[in-house]
Structure formats: C-alpha cells, structure tokens
Design a protein around this motif. Structure first.
Motif, PDB file in Angstrom:
ATOM      1  N   ARG A  50       8.061   6.515   0.232  1.00 39.59           N
ATOM      2  CA  ARG A  50       9.017   6.272  -0.863  1.00 39.59           C
ATOM      3  C   ARG A  50       9.321   7.556  -1.620  1.00 39.59           C
ATOM      4  N   ASN A  51       8.316   8.402  -1.800  1.00 38.41           N
ATOM      5  CA  ASN A  51       8.558   9.694  -2.454  1.00 38.41           C
ATOM      6  C   ASN A  51       9.554  10.527  -1.649  1.00 38.41           C
ATOM      7  N   LEU A  52       9.402  10.518  -0.336  1.00 39.05           N
ATOM      8  CA  LEU A  52      10.342  11.267   0.502  1.00 39.05           C
ATOM      9  C   LEU A  52      11.745  10.681   0.408  1.00 39.05           C
ATOM     10  N   LEU A  53      11.845   9.363   0.471  1.00 38.81           N
ATOM     11  CA  LEU A  53      13.161   8.725   0.411  1.00 38.81           C
ATOM     12  C   LEU A  53      13.827   8.920  -0.938  1.00 38.81           C
ATOM     13  N   SER A  54      13.044   8.983  -2.003  1.00 40.91           N
ATOM     14  CA  SER A  54      13.636   9.167  -3.336  1.00 40.91           C
ATOM     15  C   SER A  54      14.356  10.506  -3.455  1.00 40.91           C
ATOM     16  N   GLU A  55      13.974  11.485  -2.633  1.00 46.09           N
ATOM     17  CA  GLU A  55      14.639  12.785  -2.638  1.00 46.09           C
ATOM     18  C   GLU A  55      15.478  12.980  -1.386  1.00 46.09           C
ATOM     19  N   ARG A  56      15.907  11.853  -0.793  1.00 44.75           N
ATOM     20  CA  ARG A  56      16.835  11.845   0.338  1.00 44.75           C
ATOM     21  C   ARG A  56      16.325  12.633   1.543  1.00 44.75           C
ATOM     22  N   VAL A  57      15.040  12.490   1.822  1.00 43.91           N
ATOM     23  CA  VAL A  57      14.435  13.087   3.008  1.00 43.91           C
ATOM     24  C   VAL A  57      14.261  11.984   4.050  1.00 43.91           C
ATOM     25  N   SER A  58      14.770  12.199   5.235  1.00 42.75           N
ATOM     26  CA  SER A  58      14.666  11.211   6.298  1.00 42.75           C
ATOM     27  C   SER A  58      13.218  11.070   6.760  1.00 42.75           C
ATOM     28  N   ILE A  59      12.840   9.839   7.089  1.00 44.67           N
ATOM     29  CA  ILE A  59      11.484   9.588   7.592  1.00 44.67           C
ATOM     30  C   ILE A  59      11.524   9.242   9.083  1.00 44.67           C
ATOM     31  N   ARG A  60      12.549   9.740   9.783  1.00 46.45           N
ATOM     32  CA  ARG A  60      12.627   9.490  11.226  1.00 46.45           C
ATOM     33  C   ARG A  60      11.473  10.128  11.981  1.00 46.45           C
ATOM     34  N   ASP A  61      11.067  11.336  11.549  1.00 47.59           N
ATOM     35  CA  ASP A  61      10.012  12.060  12.261  1.00 47.59           C
ATOM     36  C   ASP A  61       8.649  11.547  11.807  1.00 47.59           C
ATOM     37  N   MET A  62       8.344  10.310  12.168  1.00 45.79           N
ATOM     38  CA  MET A  62       7.080   9.711  11.732  1.00 45.79           C
ATOM     39  C   MET A  62       5.887  10.349  12.433  1.00 45.79           C
TER      40      MET A  62
ATOM     41  N   LEU B 214      -0.022  14.970  -1.148  1.00 42.61           N
ATOM     42  CA  LEU B 214       0.287  14.654   0.241  1.00 42.61           C
ATOM     43  C   LEU B 214       1.792  14.729   0.495  1.00 42.61           C
ATOM     44  N   THR B 215       2.589  14.294  -0.480  1.00 40.67           N
ATOM     45  CA  THR B 215       4.044  14.351  -0.321  1.00 40.67           C
ATOM     46  C   THR B 215       4.514  15.798  -0.201  1.00 40.67           C
ATOM     47  N   VAL B 216       3.954  16.689  -1.015  1.00 40.62           N
ATOM     48  CA  VAL B 216       4.318  18.106  -0.943  1.00 40.62           C
ATOM     49  C   VAL B 216       3.978  18.679   0.430  1.00 40.62           C
ATOM     50  N   LEU B 217       2.806  18.361   0.941  1.00 42.54           N
ATOM     51  CA  LEU B 217       2.394  18.873   2.250  1.00 42.54           C
ATOM     52  C   LEU B 217       3.277  18.320   3.373  1.00 42.54           C
ATOM     53  N   VAL B 218       3.642  17.058   3.268  1.00 41.09           N
ATOM     54  CA  VAL B 218       4.521  16.466   4.290  1.00 41.09           C
ATOM     55  C   VAL B 218       5.890  17.122   4.238  1.00 41.09           C
ATOM     56  N   ARG B 219       6.407  17.393   3.031  1.00 36.27           N
ATOM     57  CA  ARG B 219       7.706  18.063   2.911  1.00 36.27           C
ATOM     58  C   ARG B 219       7.689  19.436   3.580  1.00 36.27           C
ATOM     59  N   VAL B 220       6.587  20.174   3.416  1.00 41.84           N
ATOM     60  CA  VAL B 220       6.493  21.495   4.048  1.00 41.84           C
ATOM     61  C   VAL B 220       6.535  21.348   5.570  1.00 41.84           C
ATOM     62  N   LYS B 221       5.822  20.358   6.100  1.00 47.39           N
ATOM     63  CA  LYS B 221       5.828  20.153   7.548  1.00 47.39           C
ATOM     64  C   LYS B 221       7.213  19.701   8.052  1.00 47.39           C
ATOM     65  N   LEU B 222       7.940  19.010   7.200  1.00 46.32           N
ATOM     66  CA  LEU B 222       9.291  18.561   7.566  1.00 46.32           C
ATOM     67  C   LEU B 222      10.357  19.587   7.173  1.00 46.32           C
ATOM     68  N   GLY B 223       9.925  20.781   6.819  1.00 49.44           N
ATOM     69  CA  GLY B 223      10.842  21.786   6.295  1.00 49.44           C
ATOM     70  C   GLY B 223      12.006  22.091   7.223  1.00 49.44           C
ATOM     71  N   ARG B 224      11.746  22.214   8.502  1.00 49.42           N
ATOM     72  CA  ARG B 224      12.821  22.534   9.447  1.00 49.42           C
ATOM     73  C   ARG B 224      13.889  21.436   9.447  1.00 49.42           C
ATOM     74  N   ALA B 225      13.436  20.160   9.434  1.00 48.73           N
ATOM     75  CA  ALA B 225      14.392  19.055   9.424  1.00 48.73           C
ATOM     76  C   ALA B 225      15.164  19.015   8.111  1.00 48.73           C
ATOM     77  N   ILE B 226      14.475  19.273   6.981  1.00 48.45           N
ATOM     78  CA  ILE B 226      15.154  19.264   5.680  1.00 48.45           C
ATOM     79  C   ILE B 226      16.187  20.391   5.615  1.00 48.45           C
TER      80      ILE B 226
ATOM     81  N   THR C 245       5.373  13.602  12.873  1.00 44.93           N
ATOM     82  CA  THR C 245       4.961  14.712  12.013  1.00 44.93           C
ATOM     83  C   THR C 245       4.336  14.201  10.726  1.00 44.93           C
ATOM     84  N   ILE C 246       4.897  13.158  10.149  1.00 46.05           N
ATOM     85  CA  ILE C 246       4.372  12.611   8.899  1.00 46.05           C
ATOM     86  C   ILE C 246       2.948  12.099   9.101  1.00 46.05           C
ATOM     87  N   LEU C 247       2.735  11.342  10.161  1.00 45.72           N
ATOM     88  CA  LEU C 247       1.398  10.784  10.403  1.00 45.72           C
ATOM     89  C   LEU C 247       0.388  11.874  10.756  1.00 45.72           C
TER      90      LEU C 247
END
Length: 698
Positions: A547-559, A579-591, A561-563
């Motif tokens: 939900r934190n990711l979705l609130s900032e319009r980040v797609s959760i398709r790459d589950m 944890l949300t900050v760390l997940v955002r960094v890992k999803l950085g390329r997609a963002i 990487t998230i898991l």
C-alpha cells in the motif's frame, strides 16, 4: 491399473463406436447406390428408409426448443440430399434396364406411388409432381433460403455486441468465467449454424432442380430405350416409363418436401422454452376475442344462401365453445390473482409489523461503484450494447497489467436522485468524483494549443480539468482540424474513472486483494512465497508495504523483487517504513523507467543546498519544519511544477534518500501529482539535469 483403466473405458467405447462409424457407413452406402445396380427389394428398403428419415428430421425440428439443440441439421440436410440423389440414380438405372417388363420392375414402392397415388394416370402424375416441385422449389425452399441468408447476416452482425454483453456481465460479476466461456461458445456455434444453413439451403434448391431434370431425362431415355431397344409401341412405352418415372419422382419429392419444411421450421422459429407446436397452440388459440370474431365472420358466411351452411355453422359453434372455455379460464385466473394479492398484502402487512431487524439488513458497501442518471442508462445497458461497459472492462484489465493487482468489480446502477446526464464514481460508498456528460454529443478538449472557438456548451474535462466544449457530431472533423481532442461521452466517463482508479490504488488495495494476490503468487512462485510468508513476513506487513508503494504510484508488478527484498531485510528491519524505502531502492530501475522512459537526460526538480541541510537537521532532530520554511517550500514547489510542465518533463522532485519519506508525506497532501524520488533510486547512467531548484528562503 492399466487393465482396470481399459475396463472402465470399454463401455464408453462400445457406446460411441457405432456413432463414429455412422457417417462413413452412410457415405459408403450412398456411393454404392450410385455405382452398383440394386435389386428392387433393396430399392424398396432404401426408399422407405428415406421417407422414415425425413419424417424423423421434421419431428425433431418441431420438438426442438433451441436452434443449437439441432446444430447438426445442416450436415444432416447434406446427407439426406445426397441419399435422395443416389436413390434417383439407382432407380433411374433399374427403370431404364427393366422398365419394359412392367410397372413392378422398379420395386413395389415406386409402383405404389405411380399407381395408387395418381390412379395409374401418368398425366395426373405429371401435374401432381409439378405441383410438388413448385411448392418445394418456389415457396418453401426459396423462403427458407432467404430467411437463412438474412438470419446469418444478422447473427454475424450481432456477434460483437453479444461478446461485449458477455464481457460486461463477467466484468460486473453477474456470471463466472465458466459461464462466460459457455456463452461465448454458444455465440460462435450460433454464427456457424446460420452460416452453414445459408449454404445448406442451396442443397435443397439444387435438389428440386435435379428432380425436374432427372424426370425429363428418364422420360426421354425411357422412350428411346423402350421403342428402339425393346421394340415397344410409342404409346405403351410412354405410359410404362412415364408411370415409373412419376412414381420415382414422387417417392423422392415427398421426403424432399418434408425435409424442406423442417429446414423452414428450423430457421423461422424464435427460441423460447417451448417447441414449435406449443408456440403455435398457445399463441394462436389463446385469445377468446379472436375466437369470437372469427366465429362471427364464419357464422355470417354460413347464413348466406348457397354456402355450405352446415360446415360453416359447425365451425362457428366450435369457435364459440372454445372462446367460452378460454374466458372461463381468464375469470378464474383473475379471481385467483385477486385472492392471492389480497392474502399477500395482508401477509406482507403482518410481516412488516412483526419483522425485526436482522443481519440481512446490514449490506456491505461496494468497493467501486458507478451511478448514472437515466439518460446515461443506454451507455451501461447490456441490451443496448453500452460502450461504457466494454471500456471499464478494458480499464480493469489494463490496470491489472500495469499496477500489478486486479481491482474489484465495478457495480453499476442507475440513480434517480442524479440529474439525467450526471454520473458519480464512489469508493466504499464515498463519492470520489463525478460530472455531467452529454450522450448524444462529443467533447472537444483543448489540450493547450487549439486554434479558434467552437459553437457548443462550454464545460470542463472532469479528469484533468482542461477546458472543453460539448459539440454536435457534424463539428467533429472541424474540431480535430483546429487542434482539439474529440472524444465521445463514454470515453469521458471512462477516462475519469481510469484517472481516479490510478489515483486511489492504495485505498482500493485492501486486505482481501492482498490475500488474492498472495494466492496467485503461490501458484507462480510457490517456493519463494512458502519460505517467506508467514514465517518471515506476515500478510499484514506485506499488505502495508504494498500500500505504501501504491500510494506513491509505484507499480507492484515486480513481485519477485519485492518478495526477495523483504526476505533479505525483513528479519533485521521489521519497520514497515524502512522496508518500503529498501523496496523502492530495489525497484529503482523500474521507477526511473516509468517516469523517464526515453534514453535522454533525466530532468528533475532539485533542492537548494541550504534547504537540504536545514531539512536534514530537522529529520535528525526529529523536529517539525518552521511554518515559514514550509509555506515557502509549497510556493516554490508549485512554481517548479509549472516550470516542469512547460518543459514537458515529469513532475519529479529528486532529494537525498534520508529526506524522501518525510518530503513525500508533506508535499503529497497539497500536490498529489508530485513524485518524490531519492538519488539511490536513479540507477541509469544517464545525465541528470535540474530544471528548477527549491530554495529555503521566501
């Protein structure tokens, strides 16, 4: 086990083996009749089989309630036509070979039709045969062929609408996936059936023409064979061969007429829960007024001198008696309905007085809802092929592909409290947005560079607030030429719905959606999910991170990487925000790719060094920003966003990783379109350009 399986399958094989061989056997029988000479007895058997088959086909067509229940009819029509033609060939052979021996040379069936039905008079036989051919060829076959052609055209034209209606019912949750597949298969079968009937009707037409030609050929050939080869007198040869030919023609044309009637019944019937006989009786003899008026007309004719008075008056009495019986049934039904209605009203009143509230009165709110005024009902009506239903289905599918989870079903209903052209979109019973739309007009939206004005009703595009005009369809091309974006009413509502869906994705993603997503992941990545949830990360923690990711319009398709990120860091950092900050960094390329898809430089808004230091100090001390600094930041951020819009760059603010969570929460309240990214999330080796800088001083 293999022997057991063989024993279990054996009865089924025995049951269907003869059905599988029925087609090849029939084809071989037809070919053999065309090639091999048949004795008269075998010819009698085949002619009788042909008559029985035609009667069975007609009765099946009469008792069939749905057209698709007799979907094999076009194929059966082909085989029956080939069977009759093969019989014509076989009978013509034996008539020409053995006709000089007398009327019984071609078998008892042909002799009976030639002697008994026409009294042995070949002139009468020719007339009756011609009448049968005219009835079959000019009336039944021609009419059934035309109806089949028109039916095929309308069924094919209506296929897209039926498919959209099925998708709309599936989208609205009225039917399941299995029912949708079954209904799609029925639509396809229906189109195939009417297309086949359009072609199969040509077989019957060709059969009637072939019957005429075969009759003429047999008469001429018989005269030649009888006179030249067997030395018969011309009159005797003509009488013998004509009677045999007429008998042959009648024994083939009567089954052809029956099957043509069956084809007409199939293509002219309207599918209901009744068969043809029930439809005719219930709809033709069910109105007492019709019976009385018909009796009056027949009775008046029966009183005219010279008319068959007894017969006419007999039918008058029968019609009046039937009308009396029907009227008695109507009176009894009305009395029963009145009694039941009175009892029902009393029971309902008593139940209303005695009933108490229960849990069935507590109705859950719809997650997503769309309410429309009565003039917009055609846009969402299945029977009227409402375009908005298909668009909403497409929006849900696109949302699931881009965001990463399936949104709830949208419940659509009409609301008389709304104005006729108004619509309202709600989330959990609370209105998210709405607007006015004109179903008969087009919205011309000014994207910013349109030239000139357009005559029409000025309005505002509901999703993005752009100025627009409702125009007539005749002005559509003119508006496009002037630089306006022109869309229809359903597209306006669908665009607004899509915008709100993306904007409130985090609120839509509830715990139930998280559970459904997890069940999907257990099928796709069973090992990863089994090791992680719930032993390392609970469903609640996963739901909050997503939900934190979705609130900032980040797609959760790459589950994946998230898991994997949660599996790596969750044991040491149980805090959801970390944890949300760390997940955002890992999803950085997609963002980064989402906001900057091209390979050009990354144009972002930056922070002044002094303001950056002030904010870092506030974060480290855990204190709040001074009101003056906060207000100045809001003003300068708004100006920077306007500058970004002028450059055509995304509304992205790039900050220090430690400041990103705090600034995202603070700025998102006033500027929901602003995206706050950290330097750690920029993974591409592209140059970064600061198009605007937010300073710390007013």
């Amino acid at each position: 086990m293999a022997n057991l399986a063989t024993k279990l399958r054996l009865p089924n094989l025995k049951k269907t083996q003869w059905q599988i061989l029925a087609g090849p056997i029939l084809i071989m029988m037809i070919l053999s009749m065309m090639i091999l000479p048949l004795p008269p007895f075998m010819l009698d058997l085949f002619f009788t089989f042909n008559i029985v088959l035609s009667i069975m086909i007609l009765l099946v067509a009469m008792f069939t309630q749905r057209t698709l229940d007799f979907a094999a009819f076009p194929t059966i029509l082909l085989f029956s036509t080939l069977l009759r033609l093969a019989l014509n060939v076989a009978s013509s052979r034996i008539i020409l070979l053995e006709g000089h021996n007398g009327d019984a040379a071609a078998g008892q069936v042909i002799e009976a039709f030639g002697q008994f039905l026409v009294g042995g008079n070949f002139a009468i036989g020719i007339v009756i045969f011609a009448i049968l051919v005219v009835i079959n060829f000019m009336v039944i076959t021609k009419g059934a062929g035309r109806i089949a052609e028109v039916g095929a055209r309308f069924v094919l034209d209506g296929m897209p609408g039926k498919q959209m209606a099925i998708d709309a019912d599936l989208n609205a949750g009225l039917i399941g996936e299995e029912d949708a597949r079954r209904r799609r298969a029925e639509v396809t079968q229906e189109s195939d059936f009417y297309g086949s009937m359009d072609g199969a009707s040509k077989f019957v037409r060709g059969d009637a023409i072939a019957g005429l030609l075969i009759m003429a050929i047999n008469i001429i050939g018989g005269l030649l064979v009888g006179v030249i080869q067997h030395g018969m007198e011309l009159g005797a040869a003509g009488e013998t061969y004509m009677l045999l030919t007429i008998g042959d023609g009648l024994v083939a044309q009567i089954p052809a007429l029956v099957i043509s009637t069956a084809a007409g019944v199939i293509v002219t019937r309207v599918a209901t829960h009744q068969d043809v006989g029930e439809q005719m009786v219930t709809q033709l003899f069910n109105n007492p007024r019709v019976m009385v008026l018909s009796a009056a007309v027949i009775g008046l004719l029966g009183m005219v001198p010279g008319m068959p008075n007894v017969v006419f008056l007999l039918f008058t009495a029968a019609l009046l008696g039937w009308a009396w019986k029907l009227r008695g049934k109507e009176v009894a039904t009305e009395h029963q309905a009145f009694t039941d209605g009175d009892s029902g009203a009393k029971a309902e009143q008593a139940a209303h007085q005695a009933a108490d509230a229960n849990w069935s009165d507590v109705l859950p709110e719809d997650i997503l809802g769309l309410e429309v005024g009565y003039r917009l009902i055609p846009m969402v009506d299945n029977d009227q092929n409402g375009e908005l239903l298909g668009r909403i289905r497409g929006i849900r599918k696109k949302f699931a592909q881009e965001i990463g989870f399936l949104p709830p079903v949208v419940h659509i209903r009409d609301n008389l409290d709304l104005s006729p052209t108004q619509y309202r979109i709600s989330l959990k019973g609370v209105e998210l947005g709405g607007g006015e739309t004109q179903p008969e007009k087009w919205m011309a939206i000014n994207p910013g560079g349109a030239i000139g004005d357009l005559p029409g009703q000025a309005c505002q595009e509901p999703a993005f607030g752009l100025s627009a005009v409702w125009i007539d369809e005749v002005l559509r091309e003119q508006a496009q030429t002037q630089g306006y974006t022109v869309v229809d009413a359903s597209t306006v509502v669908a665009t607004h719905f899509n915008h709100l869906l993306a904007q409130h994705a985090d609120e839509i993603f509830g715990r139930e959606e998280a559970q459904l997503l997890l069940e999907h992941l257990e099928k796709e990545m069973p090992k990863l999910t089994a090791d992680l949830i719930p032993d390392t990360v609970s469903l609640t923690t996963l739901h909050k991170v997503l939900r934190n990711l979705l609130s900032e319009r980040v797609s959760i398709r790459d589950m994946r990487t998230i898991l994997e990120t949660l599996a790596e860091f969750a044991p040491d950092k149980p805090d959801v925000e970390e944890l949300t900050v760390l997940v955002r960094v890992k999803l950085g390329r997609a963002i980064t790719h989402h906001w900057f898809p091209a390979n050009s430089e990354i144009q972002v808004i930056g922070l002044d060094i002094q303001l950056d230091q002030i904010l870092m100090q506030a974060v480290q001390n855990g204190g709040a920003l001074e009101p003056g600094i906060a207000q100045n930041m809001l003003i300068q951020t708004d100006r920077a966003l306007q500058r970004q819009q002028m450059f055509g760059a995304p509304p992205v603010l790039l900050v220090n990783p430690a400041l990103r969570p705090m600034l995202a929460r603070f700025l998102r309240r006033s500027m929901p379109h602003l995206v706050v990214m950290s330097n750690a999330e920029i993974t591409d080796n592209r140059p970064i350009k600061m198009t605007a800088t937010i300073g710390g001083k007013p």
